[in-house]
Design a protein around this motif. Structure first.
Motif, short mmCIF file in Angstrom:
data_model
loop_
_atom_site.label_atom_id
_atom_site.label_comp_id
_atom_site.label_asym_id
_atom_site.label_seq_id
_atom_site.Cartn_x
_atom_site.Cartn_y
_atom_site.Cartn_z
N VAL A 1 3.29 12.52 -17.47
CA VAL A 1 2.56 12.12 -16.24
C VAL A 1 3.06 12.88 -15.01
CG1 VAL A 1 2.00 9.83 -17.13
CG2 VAL A 1 4.12 10.14 -15.81
N ARG A 2 4.00 13.80 -15.20
CA ARG A 2 4.50 14.62 -14.10
C ARG A 2 4.22 16.08 -14.41
NH1 ARG A 2 4.62 11.31 -10.43
NH2 ARG A 2 6.14 9.62 -10.42
N ALA A 3 4.05 16.88 -13.37
CA ALA A 3 3.83 18.32 -13.55
C ALA A 3 4.93 19.08 -12.83
CB ALA A 3 2.46 18.71 -13.00
N PRO A 4 6.05 19.32 -13.51
CA PRO A 4 7.18 20.00 -12.86
C PRO A 4 6.83 21.43 -12.45
CG PRO A 4 7.56 19.81 -15.24
CD PRO A 4 6.34 19.00 -14.93
N THR A 5 7.55 21.91 -11.44
CA THR A 5 7.36 23.29 -11.01
C THR A 5 8.18 24.23 -11.91
OG1 THR A 5 9.29 23.35 -9.57
CG2 THR A 5 7.22 22.50 -8.61
N ILE A 6 7.96 25.53 -11.70
CA ILE A 6 8.68 26.53 -12.51
C ILE A 6 10.19 26.44 -12.26
CG2 ILE A 6 6.77 28.12 -12.76
CD1 ILE A 6 7.90 29.79 -10.44
N ILE A 7 10.61 25.93 -11.12
CA ILE A 7 12.04 25.77 -10.83
C ILE A 7 12.64 24.72 -11.77
CG2 ILE A 7 13.72 25.01 -9.10
CD1 ILE A 7 11.82 26.23 -6.97
N VAL A 8 11.96 23.58 -11.90
CA VAL A 8 12.44 22.52 -12.79
C VAL A 8 12.30 22.95 -14.25
CG1 VAL A 8 12.09 20.12 -13.53
CG2 VAL A 8 11.98 20.72 -11.10
#
Lengths: 67, 67
Positions: B43-50
């Motif tokens: 349910v979350r869309a992490p960024t490329i950093i995460v």
């Protein structure tokens, strides 16, 4: 190297191979052209949703964008 | 399948192989445990950093998380 810079350079290089302009590519991916410009300049951190859209538009695996 | 669900399942499976609890893994990655729970539940869309932090913490390539 900051992942945003590395990711942006990969997108720019792969997009150049397609012959598409940044604006045309932004339209194909479905993001605003200023956002795509920020991604390619390494100052934006797209989410996995945008990563997948970019990979599909380039016809490559998402992993290739992290190389 | 929604990339968030696919990504979350990959993280959960790979994390399970490490034997770390979700809380321990969230600490290792450097994100709040409720955020990590959201990532694993899709349910979350992490960024490329995460994404990069998670891949490093699991000892896998970022691409593997998009398989």
């Amino acid at each position: 190297m900051d992942i945003r810079v590395r990711f942006g350079r990969n997108v720019r290089a792969l997009r150049a191979e397609t012959g598409l302009s940044q604006d045309e590519f932004a339209d194909k991916v479905g993001v605003h052209r200023t956002y795509m410009s920020g991604i390619e300049r390494g100052v934006r951190a797209p989410t996995i949703i945008v990563v997948e859209k970019i990979a599909k538009a380039l016809g490559v695996s998402a992993g290739k964008l992290f190389d």
